[in-house]
Design a protein around this motif. Structure first.
Motif, short mmCIF file in Angstrom:
data_model
loop_
_atom_site.label_atom_id
_atom_site.label_comp_id
_atom_site.label_asym_id
_atom_site.label_seq_id
_atom_site.Cartn_x
_atom_site.Cartn_y
_atom_site.Cartn_z
N PRO A 1 0.81 -1.23 0.00
CA PRO A 1 0.00 0.00 0.00
C PRO A 1 0.84 1.27 0.00
O PRO A 1 0.44 2.28 -0.59
CB PRO A 1 -0.83 -0.12 1.29
N VAL A 2 2.01 1.22 0.62
CA VAL A 2 2.88 2.40 0.67
C VAL A 2 3.38 2.74 -0.73
O VAL A 2 3.35 3.90 -1.16
CB VAL A 2 4.06 2.15 1.63
N LEU B 1 14.52 0.92 -3.29
CA LEU B 1 13.52 1.88 -3.76
C LEU B 1 13.86 2.48 -5.13
O LEU B 1 12.98 2.56 -6.00
CB LEU B 1 13.31 2.98 -2.72
N PRO B 2 15.11 2.90 -5.39
CA PRO B 2 15.41 3.40 -6.74
C PRO B 2 15.25 2.32 -7.81
O PRO B 2 14.86 2.63 -8.95
CB PRO B 2 16.88 3.85 -6.63
N MET C 1 12.94 8.90 0.30
CA MET C 1 13.11 7.47 0.61
C MET C 1 12.98 7.21 2.10
O MET C 1 12.36 6.23 2.52
CB MET C 1 14.47 6.98 0.10
N ASP C 2 13.56 8.09 2.92
CA ASP C 2 13.45 7.92 4.37
C ASP C 2 12.00 7.95 4.82
O ASP C 2 11.57 7.15 5.66
CB ASP C 2 14.23 9.02 5.09
N ARG C 3 11.23 8.88 4.26
CA ARG C 3 9.83 9.03 4.66
C ARG C 3 9.00 7.81 4.25
O ARG C 3 8.22 7.26 5.05
CB ARG C 3 9.24 10.29 4.04
N GLN D 1 7.03 1.12 9.98
CA GLN D 1 6.06 1.23 11.06
C GLN D 1 4.94 0.21 10.89
O GLN D 1 4.52 -0.44 11.86
CB GLN D 1 5.50 2.65 11.12
N ALA D 2 4.45 0.07 9.66
CA ALA D 2 3.40 -0.92 9.39
C ALA D 2 3.90 -2.34 9.66
O ALA D 2 3.19 -3.17 10.23
CB ALA D 2 2.93 -0.79 7.94
#
Length: 216
Positions: free
Chosen positions: A28-29, A54-55, A67-69, A76-77
């Motif tokens: 979902p993120v 991520l890249p 990327m950190d966010r 957290q999820a």
């Protein structure tokens, strides 16, 4: 002269099967950010640090703050979902106890965030077996060998006296670069692609003492 020996455990896919929790936490993120994500793409990036994966998924360079966010939303999820949904994989407790009985030093050496490693060993109630919990932090992640070499250094054991237990191709490559012995568990990859490992087992409960003895 007796030299100390060590077991360096990867976490995800070795101590516990966390892959589904990771997938369900990421999906979902990433979809909310417009990044296509399915199980095939997940398999390709499994075992990499967040800032490395991520890249690759986005297909372009990404800003570190972004990327950190995004990674923190996912982590957290993941941590919220973990309690009650996590068990050690077959053979893990048996071999933690056996290596401990032999006097081998043990550490977790994972590309996962340190908070995840801390939570996993506590949820599984296995922290007592480890002298160190090692993550790369700002250093390169697997397939770079840094995390394994750092773990060996913290345990005061030479690389050639270490056995790495891994499941990911990136982790196996990192252990090979570090000059360490490798036991591969076919949790996330089929046995036929784990060719860099010294020993390949379907699960750790199928690993036998005689196999381990051949490594030293």
């Amino acid at each position: 002269m007796h030299f100390p020996r060590a077991i360096l455990w990867d976490m995800d896919g070795v101590l516990a099967d966390t892959s589904e929790l990771h997938f369900q936490s990421w999906k979902p993120v990433l979809v909310a950010q417009g990044i296509h994500f399915d199980r095939e793409r997940f398999h390709l990036i499994y075992g990499l640090k967040n800032e490395d994966m991520l890249p690759l998924l986005a297909g372009r360079p990404l800003e570190a703050a972004w990327m950190d966010r995004v990674a923190e939303q996912k982590e957290q999820a993941f941590r919220q979902a973990m309690p009650g949904h996590l068990n050690p994989l077959p053979g893990v407790r048996k071999w933690l106890q056996q290596f401990n009985a032999w006097g081998y030093r043990q550490a977790v050496a994972s590309s996962a965030p340190a908070e995840n490693v801390e939570l996993v060993v506590d949820v599984l109630k296995i922290r007592k077996y480890f002298s160190a919990l090692v993550t790369p932090g700002n250093l390169p992640g697997k397939p770079d060998p840094t995390v394994f070499l750092l773990a060996a250094s913290q345990l005061c054991v030479t690389p050639q006296d270490c056995i790495v237990i891994e499941d990911s191709l990136a982790g196996i490559e990192a252990a090979s670069k570090a000059g360490m012995h490798i036991i591969a568990v076919a949790t996330t990859n089929p046995p036929e692609v784990l060719t860099q490992a010294d020993i390949v087992v379907e699960t750790l409960d199928r690993l036998i003492v005689e196999q381990v003895e051949t490594l030293f």
